[in-house]
Design a protein around this motif. Sequence first.
Motif, PDB file in Angstrom:
ATOM      1  N   PHE A  80     -11.584 -60.090 -12.994  1.00  0.00           N
ATOM      2  CA  PHE A  80     -12.471 -60.132 -14.228  1.00  0.00           C
ATOM      3  C   PHE A  80     -13.905 -60.573 -13.828  1.00  0.00           C
ATOM      4  O   PHE A  80     -14.798 -60.101 -14.212  1.00  0.00           O
ATOM      5  CB  PHE A  80     -11.788 -60.857 -15.226  1.00  0.00           C
ATOM      6  CG  PHE A  80     -12.793 -61.111 -16.261  1.00  0.00           C
ATOM      7  CD1 PHE A  80     -12.792 -59.933 -17.361  1.00  0.00           C
ATOM      8  CD2 PHE A  80     -13.609 -62.058 -16.853  1.00  0.00           C
ATOM      9  CE1 PHE A  80     -13.597 -60.108 -18.475  1.00  0.00           C
ATOM     10  CE2 PHE A  80     -14.440 -62.155 -17.747  1.00  0.00           C
ATOM     11  CZ  PHE A  80     -14.368 -61.275 -18.606  1.00  0.00           C
ATOM     12  N   LYS A  84     -17.429 -57.560 -13.281  1.00  0.00           N
ATOM     13  CA  LYS A  84     -18.689 -57.262 -14.019  1.00  0.00           C
ATOM     14  C   LYS A  84     -19.556 -56.657 -13.167  1.00  0.00           C
ATOM     15  O   LYS A  84     -20.243 -55.757 -13.535  1.00  0.00           O
ATOM     16  CB  LYS A  84     -18.927 -58.941 -14.450  1.00  0.00           C
ATOM     17  CG  LYS A  84     -18.234 -59.417 -15.477  1.00  0.00           C
ATOM     18  CD  LYS A  84     -18.636 -58.525 -16.773  1.00  0.00           C
ATOM     19  CE  LYS A  84     -17.637 -59.304 -18.017  1.00  0.00           C
ATOM     20  NZ  LYS A  84     -17.946 -58.528 -19.495  1.00  0.00           N
ATOM     21  N   ASP A 173     -15.036 -47.193 -24.959  1.00  0.00           N
ATOM     22  CA  ASP A 173     -15.667 -48.267 -24.392  1.00  0.00           C
ATOM     23  C   ASP A 173     -15.156 -48.179 -22.607  1.00  0.00           C
ATOM     24  O   ASP A 173     -13.985 -48.556 -22.291  1.00  0.00           O
ATOM     25  CB  ASP A 173     -14.921 -49.764 -24.651  1.00  0.00           C
ATOM     26  CG  ASP A 173     -15.776 -50.786 -24.240  1.00  0.00           C
ATOM     27  OD1 ASP A 173     -16.472 -50.462 -23.391  1.00  0.00           O
ATOM     28  OD2 ASP A 173     -15.299 -52.061 -24.459  1.00  0.00           O
ATOM     29  N   ASN A 175     -16.669 -49.302 -19.864  1.00  0.00           N
ATOM     30  CA  ASN A 175     -16.591 -50.422 -18.906  1.00  0.00           C
ATOM     31  C   ASN A 175     -15.580 -51.378 -19.215  1.00  0.00           C
ATOM     32  O   ASN A 175     -14.765 -52.132 -18.412  1.00  0.00           O
ATOM     33  CB  ASN A 175     -17.997 -51.406 -19.341  1.00  0.00           C
ATOM     34  CG  ASN A 175     -19.179 -50.544 -18.770  1.00  0.00           C
ATOM     35  OD1 ASN A 175     -18.894 -50.008 -17.791  1.00  0.00           O
ATOM     36  ND2 ASN A 175     -20.388 -50.763 -19.180  1.00  0.00           N
ATOM     37  N   GLY A 176     -15.243 -51.665 -20.602  1.00  0.00           N
ATOM     38  CA  GLY A 176     -14.056 -52.306 -21.033  1.00  0.00           C
ATOM     39  C   GLY A 176     -12.566 -51.689 -20.439  1.00  0.00           C
ATOM     40  O   GLY A 176     -11.914 -52.585 -20.104  1.00  0.00           O
ATOM     41  N   HIS A 177     -12.601 -50.504 -20.584  1.00  0.00           N
ATOM     42  CA  HIS A 177     -11.128 -50.003 -20.193  1.00  0.00           C
ATOM     43  C   HIS A 177     -11.178 -49.870 -18.596  1.00  0.00           C
ATOM     44  O   HIS A 177     -10.067 -50.272 -18.071  1.00  0.00           O
ATOM     45  CB  HIS A 177     -11.296 -48.466 -20.584  1.00  0.00           C
ATOM     46  CG  HIS A 177     -10.828 -48.280 -21.881  1.00  0.00           C
ATOM     47  ND1 HIS A 177     -11.631 -48.457 -23.006  1.00  0.00           N
ATOM     48  CD2 HIS A 177      -9.617 -48.080 -22.413  1.00  0.00           C
ATOM     49  CE1 HIS A 177     -10.860 -48.105 -24.241  1.00  0.00           C
ATOM     50  NE2 HIS A 177      -9.539 -48.215 -23.960  1.00  0.00           N
ATOM     51  N   LYS A 178     -12.422 -50.085 -17.936  1.00  0.00           N
ATOM     52  CA  LYS A 178     -12.291 -50.035 -16.396  1.00  0.00           C
ATOM     53  C   LYS A 178     -11.866 -51.540 -16.099  1.00  0.00           C
ATOM     54  O   LYS A 178     -11.194 -51.727 -15.066  1.00  0.00           O
ATOM     55  CB  LYS A 178     -13.717 -49.806 -16.028  1.00  0.00           C
ATOM     56  CG  LYS A 178     -13.986 -48.096 -15.629  1.00  0.00           C
ATOM     57  CD  LYS A 178     -15.510 -47.954 -15.101  1.00  0.00           C
ATOM     58  CE  LYS A 178     -15.493 -46.700 -14.619  1.00  0.00           C
ATOM     59  NZ  LYS A 178     -16.873 -46.480 -13.931  1.00  0.00           N
ATOM     60  N   MET A 179     -12.513 -52.437 -16.665  1.00  0.00           N
ATOM     61  CA  MET A 179     -12.261 -53.553 -16.517  1.00  0.00           C
ATOM     62  C   MET A 179     -10.724 -54.058 -16.820  1.00  0.00           C
ATOM     63  O   MET A 179      -9.986 -54.770 -16.165  1.00  0.00           O
ATOM     64  CB  MET A 179     -12.916 -54.790 -17.555  1.00  0.00           C
ATOM     65  CG  MET A 179     -12.556 -56.226 -17.211  1.00  0.00           C
ATOM     66  SD  MET A 179     -13.341 -56.780 -15.604  1.00  0.00           S
ATOM     67  CE  MET A 179     -15.138 -56.622 -15.591  1.00  0.00           C
ATOM     68  N   LEU A 180     -10.117 -53.372 -17.908  1.00  0.00           N
ATOM     69  CA  LEU A 180      -8.688 -53.525 -18.047  1.00  0.00           C
ATOM     70  C   LEU A 180      -7.646 -53.010 -17.005  1.00  0.00           C
ATOM     71  O   LEU A 180      -6.696 -53.704 -16.612  1.00  0.00           O
ATOM     72  CB  LEU A 180      -8.460 -52.897 -19.481  1.00  0.00           C
ATOM     73  CG  LEU A 180      -6.915 -52.787 -19.961  1.00  0.00           C
ATOM     74  CD1 LEU A 180      -6.481 -54.369 -20.124  1.00  0.00           C
ATOM     75  CD2 LEU A 180      -6.712 -52.169 -21.250  1.00  0.00           C
TER      76      LEU A 180
END
Length: 290
Positions: A80, A84, A173, A175-180
């Motif tokens: 995480f 970023k 989203d 960026n959110g899905h990539k981070m997940l």
Amino acid sequence: MLDYLDNFWSIYSNLVLSLGTASLLALSIYLTLSCGMLAMANAAFMGIGAYTSSILTMNYGWPFPAAIAAGMAAPAVVAFLIGKPTLRLSGVYLAMATLAFGEVVRLIVIRAEGLTGGALGLNGIPQLTQWWHVLLAVVLVLAFLARLRRSKIGRAFEAIKEDETAAGLMGIDVNGHKMLAFALGAAIAGLAGVLNAHLTFFIGPQEFGFDRGVEILTMTILGGINSLFGPVLGGVIITLLPELLRSFKDYRAVANGLILVLIVLFLPKGLWNPAWMRKVLGLRKKGVTP
């Protein structure tokens, strides 16, 4: 018969259980590839999980379940934090950034000699991993990923992989899905590291470097990402190859690179390709030998 099985297990138990940890590693990078990201940090995440759990069990007497949880949480948190800045990149630039992160982790492990054993590694890790730990981990991860793949999140991963811009315009989203995907992949790699460390008694920084990263990628590309069984198949094959070709053990990295090139050239969707299988079955139905 029972004597034969006992003898076989006493000799090859570590190899058999290594097939399970290799499958977990292949599934960990499957997650990022299924979201269209060529991230090469899984070897480093495996190392973070392995060192975290080993230090906790050796130095602080943590019970194994708690060490497993910590070994999964630590790489997920690190993913995480580095996700970023790095997940803004794509393609070869993301691969280079995550490879650089892996090298940073390796150097930190070497420098923190008092905690990690430095270049000599950690020896005498308690052998807490049992066969059912590995089997349960593989089954649970496969069940979780199968459910995830059929969910809204899994469909979003597929949309991002096909066209990131179009997915964003559809309201996903990105960026959110990539981070997940990145964090979940890190947690699974950490789980593999925990189980492997408490199986082999020893871990060292050289086990989680560039060669291991390429090996993990080779497993998944070889098996294919069209199905969850593809990465498992690739992990089994790549783990068994050194045993089948012992005389070429000094050229393992070269063999992995060669396999990767051949698969990309001739089987770009991997060995486990449903379309290719349907084609073969169709030829058989017509009475043609493929």
